[in-house]
Design an enzyme around this catalytic site. Structure first.
Site, PDB file in Angstrom:
ATOM      1  N   GLN A  23       8.510  -6.315  -7.197  1.00 61.05           N
ATOM      2  CA  GLN A  23       8.491  -6.716  -8.859  1.00 61.05           C
ATOM      3  C   GLN A  23       9.883  -6.772  -9.155  1.00 61.05           C
ATOM      4  OE1 GLN A  23       5.347  -5.025 -11.179  1.00 61.05           O
ATOM      5  NE2 GLN A  23       6.925  -5.094 -12.936  1.00 61.05           N
TER       6      GLN A  23
ATOM      7  N   HIS B  48      -0.035  -2.506  -9.107  1.00 60.78           N
ATOM      8  CA  HIS B  48      -0.043  -2.781  -7.682  1.00 60.78           C
ATOM      9  C   HIS B  48      -1.010  -1.913  -6.884  1.00 60.78           C
ATOM     10  CE1 HIS B  48       4.518  -3.969  -7.725  1.00 60.78           C
ATOM     11  NE2 HIS B  48       4.295  -3.656  -9.107  1.00 60.78           N
TER      12      HIS B  48
END
Ligand code: ZN
Length: 198
Positions: free
Chosen positions: A130, A158
């Site tokens: 990310q 996640h």
């Protein structure tokens, strides 16, 4: 056959047959029978899905950001809650959430709002972390639009945190990247942060 599947044959010279065979081996690895009814088409479906989820590799950011429009405003443009889906490169598991993007136009150059959403997809639909995803989106807008400033925040959840490892269902990761005026001016940064938190 989906267009995604055809593309795979040329990528790195790996044939579709070889790719599906690798998935069959993975199924056997976890003790499954890849020949049973429910799994027979799974390697093929998995490869297509994987290619679809990593479609971003075949799209160049300049294709999206090269068309700009004139405006006489130099005020902040902000798009909130742009949904994204990506794949963590460490576990090949999904992570998803929303992105918020703001920029301050320079010389009256702006892009269509859908372009900001598309640039998120171009980088999200790759194997990612990310932090890098956030940087790449900010860098691309900075490079091709040359605004006075750009601010990007990603909020992601996640799978690799939720379904394995520490198994924390509701933790969110927040990453940001700032350029130009958003980096230099606390007032601009605060305005952005307060607008995305509304
Ligand atoms: Zn992961």
């Amino acid at each position: 056959m989906s267009p995604y599947f055809k593309k795979a044959v040329s990528a790195n010279n790996i044939s579709a047959e070889k790719a599906t065979e690798a998935v069959r081996i993975l199924l056997q690895y976890i003790g499954e029978d890849p020949n049973r009814e429910g799994l027979r088409e799974t390697p093929d479906r998995f490869c297509r899905a994987l290619l679809e989820m990593t479609e971003g590799y075949s799209i160049q950011p300049e294709e999206i950001l090269s068309t700009t429009f004139e405006t006489d405003s130099d005020e902040m443009v902000l798009v909130r809650n742009i949904e994204f889906n990506s794949m963590c490169e460490h576990h090949l598991l999904s992570f998803s959430g929303v992105a918020h993007i703001a920029y301050i136009p320079s010389n009256g150059r702006i892009v269509g709002l859908s372009k900001l959403a598309r640039i998120v997809d171009v980088y999200a639909q790759r194997l990612q972390v990310q932090e890098r995803l956030t940087q790449q989106v900010a860098n691309a807008i900075n490079k091709y639009l040359k605004p006075q400033g750009v601010a990007v925040v990603f909020e992601g959840q996640h799978s690799c945190m939720c379904v394995r490892g520490v198994k924390k269902q509701s933790s969110h990761m927040i990453t940001s990247a700032m350029h130009g005026q958003f980096r230099d001016s606390l007032a601009s940064r605060n305005e952005f942060m307060s607008l995305i938190q509304k």
